[in-house]
Write a protein that holds these residues in place. Structure first.
Motif, short mmCIF file in Angstrom:
data_model
loop_
_atom_site.label_atom_id
_atom_site.label_comp_id
_atom_site.label_asym_id
_atom_site.label_seq_id
_atom_site.Cartn_x
_atom_site.Cartn_y
_atom_site.Cartn_z
N ALA A 14 -47.03 26.20 -8.13
CA ALA A 14 -47.18 27.11 -9.61
C ALA A 14 -47.55 26.19 -10.90
CB ALA A 14 -45.63 27.93 -9.68
N ALA A 15 -48.30 26.43 -11.46
CA ALA A 15 -48.49 25.31 -12.71
C ALA A 15 -48.03 25.96 -14.03
CB ALA A 15 -50.09 25.48 -12.77
N PRO A 16 -47.70 25.27 -14.79
CA PRO A 16 -47.07 25.44 -16.39
C PRO A 16 -48.03 26.39 -16.68
CG PRO A 16 -47.10 23.26 -15.79
CD PRO A 16 -47.82 23.83 -14.64
N ALA A 17 -47.54 27.18 -17.62
CA ALA A 17 -48.45 28.17 -18.48
C ALA A 17 -49.18 27.58 -19.14
CB ALA A 17 -47.47 29.16 -19.29
N GLY A 18 -50.63 28.21 -19.00
CA GLY A 18 -51.76 27.59 -19.82
C GLY A 18 -52.28 26.43 -19.11
N ASN A 22 -52.63 22.58 -9.78
CA ASN A 22 -53.41 21.33 -9.01
C ASN A 22 -52.97 21.54 -7.71
OD1 ASN A 22 -53.99 18.72 -7.90
ND2 ASN A 22 -53.04 17.71 -9.56
N ASP A 23 -53.68 21.97 -6.82
CA ASP A 23 -53.45 21.98 -5.29
C ASP A 23 -53.51 20.85 -4.42
OD1 ASP A 23 -55.76 22.58 -5.21
OD2 ASP A 23 -55.93 24.63 -4.09
N ALA A 46 -54.69 20.08 -15.45
CA ALA A 46 -55.91 20.39 -16.65
C ALA A 46 -55.71 21.43 -17.34
CB ALA A 46 -57.33 20.46 -16.02
N LYS A 47 -55.73 21.40 -18.71
CA LYS A 47 -55.43 22.87 -19.48
C LYS A 47 -56.57 24.02 -19.22
CE LYS A 47 -53.26 20.93 -23.43
NZ LYS A 47 -53.47 21.08 -25.01
N LYS A 48 -56.16 25.04 -18.94
CA LYS A 48 -57.15 26.24 -18.81
C LYS A 48 -58.13 26.40 -20.08
CE LYS A 48 -54.53 29.11 -15.65
NZ LYS A 48 -53.93 30.42 -15.29
#
Length: 75
Positions: A14-18, A22-23, A46-48
């Motif tokens: 699970a990535a941080p919000a926004g 990175n799998d 990377a930021k979305k």
């Protein structure tokens, strides 16, 4: 804590919000030590980003109009 010597890896689930997930596998090795040594692993996200398409059309004909200029602002 308490990992036995050997090869291991982390996988982000699970990535941080926004941020993008990175799998990729983050490999590290726990070595047999007579003194305490901590393995360090670093990961980056990377930021979305997104995109937008703005189409200006003639309200009477519905045809696309060229030549309009817009400025983009963030609230």
């Amino acid at each position: 804590n308490d990992l036995k010597p050997g090869d291991y890896y982390f996988v982000e689930t699970a990535a941080p919000a926004g941020y993008e997930l990175n799998d990729s596998k983050l490999n590290f090795t726990v070595e047999l030590q007579t003194t305490t040594k901590v393995a360090t692993v670093s990961a980056t996200n990377a930021k979305k980003t997104g995109s937008v398409v703005l189409n200006k059309t003639d309200s009477d004909t519905g045809k696309a109009l060229s030549g309009a200029v817009f400025d983009l602002y963030k609230k």
